[in-house]
Design a protein around this motif. Structure first.
Motif, PDB file in Angstrom:
ATOM      1  N   ALA A 192      -2.717   2.459  -0.893  1.00  0.00           N
ATOM      2  CA  ALA A 192      -2.813   1.173  -0.197  1.00  0.00           C
ATOM      3  C   ALA A 192      -3.256   0.082  -1.161  1.00  0.00           C
ATOM      4  O   ALA A 192      -4.058   0.326  -2.066  1.00  0.00           O
ATOM      5  CB  ALA A 192      -3.810   1.263   0.952  1.00  0.00           C
ATOM      6  N   ALA A 193      -2.711  -1.115  -0.983  1.00  0.00           N
ATOM      7  CA  ALA A 193      -3.280  -2.290  -1.639  1.00  0.00           C
ATOM      8  C   ALA A 193      -4.488  -2.725  -0.824  1.00  0.00           C
ATOM      9  O   ALA A 193      -4.424  -2.764   0.408  1.00  0.00           O
ATOM     10  CB  ALA A 193      -2.252  -3.411  -1.710  1.00  0.00           C
ATOM     11  N   PHE A 194      -5.572  -3.047  -1.501  1.00  0.00           N
ATOM     12  CA  PHE A 194      -6.806  -3.442  -0.806  1.00  0.00           C
ATOM     13  C   PHE A 194      -7.339  -4.693  -1.484  1.00  0.00           C
ATOM     14  O   PHE A 194      -7.813  -4.637  -2.614  1.00  0.00           O
ATOM     15  CB  PHE A 194      -7.828  -2.309  -0.866  1.00  0.00           C
ATOM     16  CG  PHE A 194      -9.127  -2.625  -0.198  1.00  0.00           C
ATOM     17  CD1 PHE A 194      -9.167  -3.195   1.060  1.00  0.00           C
ATOM     18  CD2 PHE A 194     -10.323  -2.334  -0.833  1.00  0.00           C
ATOM     19  CE1 PHE A 194     -10.379  -3.482   1.675  1.00  0.00           C
ATOM     20  CE2 PHE A 194     -11.542  -2.615  -0.219  1.00  0.00           C
ATOM     21  CZ  PHE A 194     -11.561  -3.190   1.036  1.00  0.00           C
ATOM     22  N   SER A 195      -7.257  -5.822  -0.782  1.00  0.00           N
ATOM     23  CA  SER A 195      -7.446  -7.102  -1.460  1.00  0.00           C
ATOM     24  C   SER A 195      -8.352  -8.058  -0.709  1.00  0.00           C
ATOM     25  O   SER A 195      -8.468  -8.003   0.524  1.00  0.00           O
ATOM     26  CB  SER A 195      -6.078  -7.766  -1.656  1.00  0.00           C
ATOM     27  OG  SER A 195      -6.206  -9.032  -2.267  1.00  0.00           O
ATOM     28  N   ASN A 196      -8.943  -8.984  -1.472  1.00  0.00           N
ATOM     29  CA  ASN A 196      -9.631 -10.128  -0.891  1.00  0.00           C
ATOM     30  C   ASN A 196      -8.644 -11.132  -0.299  1.00  0.00           C
ATOM     31  O   ASN A 196      -9.027 -12.001   0.473  1.00  0.00           O
ATOM     32  CB  ASN A 196     -10.476 -10.837  -1.957  1.00  0.00           C
ATOM     33  CG  ASN A 196     -11.852 -10.221  -2.126  1.00  0.00           C
ATOM     34  OD1 ASN A 196     -12.353  -9.516  -1.259  1.00  0.00           O
ATOM     35  ND2 ASN A 196     -12.485 -10.483  -3.264  1.00  0.00           N
TER      36      ASN A 196
ATOM     37  N   LYS B 290       3.535 -10.411   0.665  1.00  0.00           N
ATOM     38  CA  LYS B 290       4.571 -11.192  -0.018  1.00  0.00           C
ATOM     39  C   LYS B 290       4.516 -10.954  -1.517  1.00  0.00           C
ATOM     40  O   LYS B 290       5.547 -10.745  -2.170  1.00  0.00           O
ATOM     41  CB  LYS B 290       4.391 -12.672   0.304  1.00  0.00           C
ATOM     42  CG  LYS B 290       5.464 -13.570  -0.309  1.00  0.00           C
ATOM     43  CD  LYS B 290       5.260 -15.024   0.102  1.00  0.00           C
ATOM     44  CE  LYS B 290       6.346 -15.905  -0.500  1.00  0.00           C
ATOM     45  NZ  LYS B 290       6.149 -17.339  -0.135  1.00  0.00           N
ATOM     46  N   LEU B 291       3.311 -10.959  -2.069  1.00  0.00           N
ATOM     47  CA  LEU B 291       3.142 -10.705  -3.497  1.00  0.00           C
ATOM     48  C   LEU B 291       3.593  -9.300  -3.866  1.00  0.00           C
ATOM     49  O   LEU B 291       4.304  -9.106  -4.863  1.00  0.00           O
ATOM     50  CB  LEU B 291       1.670 -10.902  -3.874  1.00  0.00           C
ATOM     51  CG  LEU B 291       1.244 -10.485  -5.276  1.00  0.00           C
ATOM     52  CD1 LEU B 291       2.030 -11.231  -6.338  1.00  0.00           C
ATOM     53  CD2 LEU B 291      -0.263 -10.719  -5.458  1.00  0.00           C
ATOM     54  N   MET B 292       3.212  -8.305  -3.057  1.00  0.00           N
ATOM     55  CA  MET B 292       3.608  -6.929  -3.333  1.00  0.00           C
ATOM     56  C   MET B 292       5.128  -6.747  -3.241  1.00  0.00           C
ATOM     57  O   MET B 292       5.717  -5.989  -4.008  1.00  0.00           O
ATOM     58  CB  MET B 292       2.909  -5.973  -2.362  1.00  0.00           C
ATOM     59  CG  MET B 292       1.386  -5.890  -2.504  1.00  0.00           C
ATOM     60  SD  MET B 292       0.809  -5.139  -4.061  1.00  0.00           S
ATOM     61  CE  MET B 292       0.645  -6.606  -5.109  1.00  0.00           C
ATOM     62  N   ALA B 293       5.757  -7.452  -2.318  1.00  0.00           N
ATOM     63  CA  ALA B 293       7.220  -7.383  -2.193  1.00  0.00           C
ATOM     64  C   ALA B 293       7.894  -8.035  -3.396  1.00  0.00           C
ATOM     65  O   ALA B 293       8.820  -7.473  -4.002  1.00  0.00           O
ATOM     66  CB  ALA B 293       7.669  -8.040  -0.898  1.00  0.00           C
ATOM     67  N   ASN B 294       7.423  -9.221  -3.784  1.00  0.00           N
ATOM     68  CA  ASN B 294       8.037  -9.949  -4.898  1.00  0.00           C
ATOM     69  C   ASN B 294       7.871  -9.220  -6.223  1.00  0.00           C
ATOM     70  O   ASN B 294       8.729  -9.325  -7.111  1.00  0.00           O
ATOM     71  CB  ASN B 294       7.436 -11.351  -5.005  1.00  0.00           C
ATOM     72  CG  ASN B 294       7.864 -12.263  -3.872  1.00  0.00           C
ATOM     73  OD1 ASN B 294       8.836 -11.982  -3.166  1.00  0.00           O
ATOM     74  ND2 ASN B 294       7.151 -13.360  -3.678  1.00  0.00           N
ATOM     75  N   SER B 295       6.777  -8.477  -6.371  1.00  0.00           N
ATOM     76  CA  SER B 295       6.519  -7.739  -7.613  1.00  0.00           C
ATOM     77  C   SER B 295       7.094  -6.323  -7.572  1.00  0.00           C
ATOM     78  O   SER B 295       6.880  -5.538  -8.497  1.00  0.00           O
ATOM     79  CB  SER B 295       5.014  -7.673  -7.890  1.00  0.00           C
ATOM     80  OG  SER B 295       4.334  -7.049  -6.826  1.00  0.00           O
TER      81      SER B 295
ATOM     82  N   HIS C  53       6.188   1.275  -2.825  1.00  0.00           N
ATOM     83  CA  HIS C  53       5.442   2.432  -3.329  1.00  0.00           C
ATOM     84  C   HIS C  53       4.061   2.560  -2.685  1.00  0.00           C
ATOM     85  O   HIS C  53       3.261   3.404  -3.099  1.00  0.00           O
ATOM     86  CB  HIS C  53       5.321   2.331  -4.846  1.00  0.00           C
ATOM     87  CG  HIS C  53       6.623   2.088  -5.522  1.00  0.00           C
ATOM     88  ND1 HIS C  53       7.604   3.052  -5.612  1.00  0.00           N
ATOM     89  CD2 HIS C  53       7.148   0.960  -6.095  1.00  0.00           C
ATOM     90  CE1 HIS C  53       8.664   2.547  -6.224  1.00  0.00           C
ATOM     91  NE2 HIS C  53       8.407   1.289  -6.529  1.00  0.00           N
ATOM     92  N   LEU C  54       3.794   1.720  -1.673  1.00  0.00           N
ATOM     93  CA  LEU C  54       2.523   1.761  -0.957  1.00  0.00           C
ATOM     94  C   LEU C  54       2.758   2.174   0.483  1.00  0.00           C
ATOM     95  O   LEU C  54       3.807   1.882   1.063  1.00  0.00           O
ATOM     96  CB  LEU C  54       1.864   0.370  -0.969  1.00  0.00           C
ATOM     97  CG  LEU C  54       1.550  -0.252  -2.335  1.00  0.00           C
ATOM     98  CD1 LEU C  54       1.112  -1.698  -2.150  1.00  0.00           C
ATOM     99  CD2 LEU C  54       0.478   0.549  -3.057  1.00  0.00           C
ATOM    100  N   GLN C  55       1.768   2.826   1.063  1.00  0.00           N
ATOM    101  CA  GLN C  55       1.845   3.170   2.478  1.00  0.00           C
ATOM    102  C   GLN C  55       1.171   2.115   3.359  1.00  0.00           C
ATOM    103  O   GLN C  55       1.504   1.984   4.529  1.00  0.00           O
ATOM    104  CB  GLN C  55       1.188   4.537   2.741  1.00  0.00           C
ATOM    105  CG  GLN C  55       2.029   5.731   2.307  1.00  0.00           C
ATOM    106  CD  GLN C  55       2.057   5.910   0.799  1.00  0.00           C
ATOM    107  OE1 GLN C  55       1.025   6.073   0.171  1.00  0.00           O
ATOM    108  NE2 GLN C  55       3.237   5.884   0.212  1.00  0.00           N
TER     109      GLN C  55
END
Length: 223
Positions: free
Chosen positions: A113-117, A125-130, A135-137
Motif C-alpha cells: 500500500a502507498a501510505f501518505s500525508n 493520481k500521482l501513483m497512476a501517472n508514475s 503494483h499496489l493493493q
C-alpha cells in the motif's frame, strides 16, 4: 514471512525534488536548492499542524511552503505560474528501483500500500501517472484521520486498513522520522537510504532493516 507493507510516497516511491526542469523554467539556476527547501518546509508545516491540531490537507502545506520559498528567494510568480508548479506534483517520476522492487514483492505474496500525508485522490493520481498504482493493493491517506505522520494514530490506522497483525505490518520510508514514528507505534520499519550521504537520526529507536532501494528490500524479504 508475508508482510503487509505501507510505503511512504514522497521521497520513497517518487522523488519530490524531481521538479528541476519545471523549476528551472521559472526560477533559473537556483532550482535545485529551491526544490529541497520547498520539500523540507511542506513537511515542517505538516508537523506543525499535527502538533497544533489545526489540520489542513497536505495541498495547503505544500502551497504555503511554496509561498515561503518565493519570499526567501525574492521571486515573484503569478497565481497561474504557482498553480502550474503545484500541478507538477502529480507528475513526479518513480525512482528507477520502485516498480521492479514492487513487482518482486507482489510475486512473493506481500500486500502493498502507498501510505501518505497527501490526500488519497492526489496520491492515486500521482501513483497512476508514475505507473506505480497497478503494483499496489491499496492507497491509504492520513487525511482520513485529519492529522499527520508521525502521530502514532496514523500508523495504527494503517494496520487497521491493511487488516494486518501489527507484527507482520511494515512501514518503508526514506524519511528517518517516519521510520522512528512507525517503530514507536509498534510496527516493523525499514529505512531506504537513498543517498550514501544520508544519516539516520541518533535516536534510541533504529530501523529493523536499512536498504539502498526497493530491489534490495525485495531480495532480503524474499530469502
Amino acid at each position: 514471512m508475508k508482510y503487509s507493507i505501507g510505503f511512504d510516497v514522497y521521497g520513497t516511491l517518487v522523488d519530490p525534488v524531481d521538479m528541476g526542469q519545471h523549476l528551472e523554467n521559472l526560477i533559473g539556476d537556483r532550482a535545485s536548492e529551491f526544490g529541497q527547501l520547498w520539500h523540507d518546509k511542506k513537511v515542517e508545516y505538516a508537523f506543525r499542524r499535527g502538533l497544533m491540531q489545526q489540520y489542513a490537507d497536505f495541498t495547503v502545506c505544500t502551497h504555503q511552503a511554496l509561498q515561503y520559498c518565493l519570499n526567501v528567494y525574492q521571486i515573484s510568480l503569478s497565481p497561474a505560474e504557482q498553480q502550474q508548479l503545484m500541478a507538477r506534483f502529480a507528475e513526479l517520476n518513480a525512482f528507477d528501483d520502485v516498480i521492479p522492487g514492487l513487482k518482486k514483492l507482489v510475486q512473493h505474496g506481500h500486500h502493498l500500500a502507498a501510505f501518505s500525508n497527501g490526500p488519497e485522490l492526489s496520491v492515486r493520481k500521482l501513483m497512476a501517472n508514475s505507473h506505480i498504482l497497478p503494483h499496489l493493493q491499496q492507497v491509504v491517506s492520513v487525511d482520513d484521520l485529519q492529522t499527520y505522520k508521525p502521530n502514532p494514530d496514523v500508523y495504527q490506522y494503517l494496520v487497521e486498513r491493511l487488516q494486518a497483525d501489527i507484527n507482520s505490518c511494515m512501514m518503508v520510508s526514506s524519511n528517518p522520522w517516519d521510520v522512528i514514528g512507525a517503530k514507536s507505534a509498534g510496527l516493523k520499519a525499514v529505512w531506504v537510504k537513498r543517498s550514501p550521504s544520508k544519516l539516520f537520526d541518533p535516536w534510541e529507536i533504529q530501523p529493523d532493516l536499512i536498504v539502498s532501494d526497493l530491489i534490495e528490500l525485495a531480495t532480503l524479504l524474499n530469502t
